[in-house]
Design a protein around this motif. Structure first.
Motif, short mmCIF file in Angstrom:
data_model
loop_
_atom_site.label_atom_id
_atom_site.label_comp_id
_atom_site.label_asym_id
_atom_site.label_seq_id
_atom_site.Cartn_x
_atom_site.Cartn_y
_atom_site.Cartn_z
N LYS A 112 -61.96 64.01 17.52
CA LYS A 112 -61.13 62.83 17.27
C LYS A 112 -61.86 61.68 16.58
CE LYS A 112 -57.56 64.67 19.34
NZ LYS A 112 -56.40 65.14 18.56
N LEU A 113 -63.03 61.93 15.99
CA LEU A 113 -63.73 60.86 15.27
C LEU A 113 -63.20 60.69 13.85
CD1 LEU A 113 -67.50 61.16 16.27
CD2 LEU A 113 -65.67 59.84 17.35
N GLY A 114 -62.56 61.71 13.31
CA GLY A 114 -62.00 61.60 11.97
C GLY A 114 -63.04 61.25 10.93
N GLU A 115 -62.78 60.18 10.15
CA GLU A 115 -63.68 59.81 9.06
C GLU A 115 -65.01 59.27 9.55
OE1 GLU A 115 -62.08 55.25 8.27
OE2 GLU A 115 -61.41 56.89 6.96
N LYS A 116 -65.14 59.05 10.85
CA LYS A 116 -66.42 58.60 11.42
C LYS A 116 -67.24 59.79 11.95
CE LYS A 116 -65.34 53.80 12.38
NZ LYS A 116 -64.11 53.75 11.57
N THR A 117 -66.86 60.99 11.56
CA THR A 117 -67.57 62.17 12.03
C THR A 117 -69.03 62.17 11.59
OG1 THR A 117 -65.55 63.50 12.06
CG2 THR A 117 -67.63 64.70 11.95
N LYS A 118 -69.31 61.75 10.35
CA LYS A 118 -70.70 61.76 9.86
C LYS A 118 -71.59 60.82 10.66
CE LYS A 118 -70.12 63.35 5.09
NZ LYS A 118 -70.18 63.00 3.66
N ILE A 119 -71.12 59.60 10.90
CA ILE A 119 -71.93 58.65 11.65
C ILE A 119 -72.03 59.09 13.11
CG2 ILE A 119 -69.98 57.09 12.11
CD1 ILE A 119 -73.64 56.07 11.55
N GLY A 120 -70.94 59.66 13.65
CA GLY A 120 -70.98 60.18 15.01
C GLY A 120 -71.97 61.32 15.13
N SER A 121 -71.96 62.20 14.14
CA SER A 121 -72.91 63.32 14.13
C SER A 121 -74.35 62.82 14.04
CB SER A 121 -72.62 64.25 12.95
OG SER A 121 -71.32 64.79 13.05
N ALA A 122 -74.56 61.78 13.25
CA ALA A 122 -75.90 61.21 13.12
C ALA A 122 -76.39 60.65 14.45
CB ALA A 122 -75.90 60.12 12.05
N LEU A 123 -75.48 60.00 15.18
CA LEU A 123 -75.86 59.46 16.50
C LEU A 123 -76.23 60.59 17.45
CD1 LEU A 123 -73.09 56.73 16.86
CD2 LEU A 123 -75.53 56.31 16.61
N LEU A 124 -75.49 61.69 17.38
CA LEU A 124 -75.80 62.84 18.22
C LEU A 124 -77.15 63.44 17.84
CD1 LEU A 124 -72.25 64.40 18.30
CD2 LEU A 124 -73.50 63.58 20.30
N TRP B 208 -75.70 72.69 23.67
CA TRP B 208 -75.51 72.11 22.34
C TRP B 208 -74.19 72.57 21.71
CZ3 TRP B 208 -78.52 68.72 19.33
CH2 TRP B 208 -78.09 68.57 17.99
N PRO B 209 -73.88 73.89 21.72
CA PRO B 209 -72.63 74.33 21.12
C PRO B 209 -71.39 73.69 21.74
CG PRO B 209 -74.05 76.21 21.53
CD PRO B 209 -74.69 75.03 22.19
N ALA B 210 -71.46 73.32 23.01
CA ALA B 210 -70.31 72.71 23.67
C ALA B 210 -70.30 71.19 23.52
CB ALA B 210 -70.30 73.09 25.15
N ILE B 211 -71.44 70.55 23.71
CA ILE B 211 -71.49 69.08 23.67
C ILE B 211 -71.14 68.55 22.29
CG2 ILE B 211 -72.97 67.04 23.89
CD1 ILE B 211 -74.59 68.62 26.00
N PHE B 212 -71.70 69.15 21.24
CA PHE B 212 -71.53 68.61 19.90
C PHE B 212 -70.07 68.53 19.47
CE2 PHE B 212 -72.09 67.81 15.46
CZ PHE B 212 -73.31 67.17 15.36
N PRO B 213 -69.29 69.62 19.53
CA PRO B 213 -67.89 69.51 19.12
C PRO B 213 -67.05 68.64 20.05
CG PRO B 213 -68.36 71.72 19.97
CD PRO B 213 -69.67 71.01 19.81
N LEU B 214 -67.38 68.63 21.35
CA LEU B 214 -66.64 67.75 22.27
C LEU B 214 -66.89 66.29 21.93
CD1 LEU B 214 -67.26 69.55 25.70
CD2 LEU B 214 -65.09 69.41 24.46
N ALA B 215 -68.11 65.97 21.51
CA ALA B 215 -68.48 64.58 21.24
C ALA B 215 -67.91 64.07 19.91
CB ALA B 215 -70.00 64.43 21.25
N ILE B 216 -67.77 64.95 18.90
CA ILE B 216 -67.24 64.49 17.61
C ILE B 216 -65.72 64.66 17.52
CG2 ILE B 216 -69.40 64.97 16.41
CD1 ILE B 216 -68.03 67.42 15.15
#
Length: 429
Positions: free
Chosen positions: A361-373, A351-359
């Motif tokens: 370069k998402l910029g202002e879409k970080t919240k929606i990207g985080s929600a998908l995760l 989890w500590p590695a996947i989450f930051p790698l996945a978000i």
């Protein structure tokens, strides 16, 4: 200089507050390992598949409510959103009182789903918050610190609840199996069921107090402009969230990782029972797995990013998961249980590695990207059910069922650590 010192102090205070929230995540989430055998007895469930609905109800809330949570956070902000999440958890926790009084499995499931809904809102806020509260390259280290808080709670919660609910459980089971009179049997089950009411009432009170503390705290708010600065990608403004393959591969990886984590933590007792180990022993097995995760988080704090990158940590963790899966399949008895508990070590840095790698370069879409995760946490609802179904098939059984659930998951996560986290990156500015 004063501004820098003040910002650093605010960040330290924020980390402490978020650490407390991660403790709550762990304490509530890892109660499921104790609730599965307990509710199977008091609600007179016939199969393990029914009992695993405890996990399904808890984790499916993430799937349905992670996206709505991201929209709620746009209106409330992080701090008020976290307080709201705690209040929603209070509602679910209080539902355990009438559920216990009536030994009603459906109400228990509704309570678990409600707790999961509150956790979905909390997780959607807390994970990107702690990721953004500093350089993205060291996000895994900060999340590992949160993970220690989470897993300390995870170690304690099944020990505490199993002591309260499952002490002397074998004698109770003997009485239940030998009691013919229906009234006496119901009295025994009601007496056992009532044991859960006081712990959950106390938990509700603690959650209310914490919600008030969070609401009136000095927790700094992080707005979307700061998010873009910390996690910059100028091409996100008009870019669809579906155009980020590294994010979607991350969602799949989170889905599979959480499934393996829940199997290693909540199903380890069922696995032990299947090998003939008594419930008085297996009720502690979840804590063994979480101890393994706690050790892994300590390793992550020391090594990331100073000695090893986030993606390399994920790669080595995946390889260890594959090795342990094979070891579990070819061994038996307490040695197999040891290898299952060691999956906690393999899972700890995922989890500590996947989450930051996945978000990234998402910029202002970080919240929606985080929600998908966060939606991907639903893997904790699906993989255990698949295991429970497979193990009931005579030609498969619990050993092969466990193997078939774990190995493909770790292979996919290994791919993400090697190539998946870079998918589409060349298109980002």
């Amino acid at each position: 200089m004063d501004s820098i010192v003040k910002t650093k102090k605010n960040n330290q205070n924020a980390i402490i507050i978020i650490g407390i929230l991660f403790f709550i995540f762990g304490f509530v989430t890892w109660l499921n390992g104790t609730l599965i055998p307990f509710l199977k007895i008091i609600c007179e469930l016939k199969t393990d598949t029914q009992a695993f609905l405890v996990v399904t109800a808890s984790y499916m809330a993430y799937f349905f409510l992670a996206i709505p949570s991201s929209f709620i956070l746009k209106f409330t902000g992080y701090k008020k959103g976290m307080a709201l999440g705690l209040i929603i958890m209070v509602v679910g926790t209080l539902l355990f009182l009438p559920a216990a009084a009536n030994r009603n499995f459906t109400i228990f499931l509704i309570g678990l789903f409600s707790q999961g809904a509150g956790l979905a809102l909390l997780q959607t806020a807390a994970n990107p918050y702690i990721s953004i509260l500093g350089p993205i390259e060291s996000a895994a280290k900060r999340i590992s610190i949160m993970g220690i808080s989470n897993k300390i709670a995870g170690v304690l919660s099944p020990l505490i609840l199993s002591t309260l609910l499952l002490s002397n459980i074998e004698n109770v089971q003997i009485k239940l199996s030998t009691t013919i009179n229906t009234s006496d049997k119901n009295n025994l089950l009601t007496e056992l069921s009532n044991k859960i009411r006081m712990p959950y009432l106390i938990m509700a009170i603690v959650l209310i107090i914490l919600a008030i503390v969070i609401f009136f705290s000095s927790l700094p708010e992080i707005n979307d402009k700061e998010t873009v600065t910390q996690n910059e990608n100028k091409s996100t403004t008009n870019k669809s969230i579906f155009k980020y393959p590294h994010l979607w591969m991350g969602v799949l990886s989170i889905f599979l990782y959480v499934g393996t984590e829940v199997l290693a933590g909540d199903a380890i007792g069922i696995y032990g029972n299947a090998m003939g180990m008594p419930l008085n022993e297996t009720r502690y097995f979840t804590s063994f797995t979480l101890t393994g995760m706690l050790i892994g988080y300590l390793i992550g704090i020391v090594s990331i990013p100073k000695l090893i990158s986030q993606q390399d940590a994920l790669k080595f963790a995946s390889i260890l998961g594959i090795f342990l899966t094979i070891a579990i399949y070819v061994t038996h008895g307490y040695l197999a249980i040891f290898f299952i508990a060691m999956l906690g070590l393999a899972n700890s840095l995922m989890w500590p590695a996947i989450f930051p790698l996945a978000i990234n370069k998402l910029g202002e879409k970080t919240k929606i990207g985080s929600a998908l995760l966060i939606m991907g946490i639903a893997g904790g609802a699906i993989l255990p059910l698949i295991f429970a179904t497979l193990k009931s098939i005579p030609k498969v059984g619990y050993k092969l069922g466990f193997f078939l659930c774990l190995l493909p998951a770790y292979l996919v996560i290994l791919y993400y650590s090697l190539k998946g986290y870079k998918l589409g990156m060349k298109n980002y500015k």
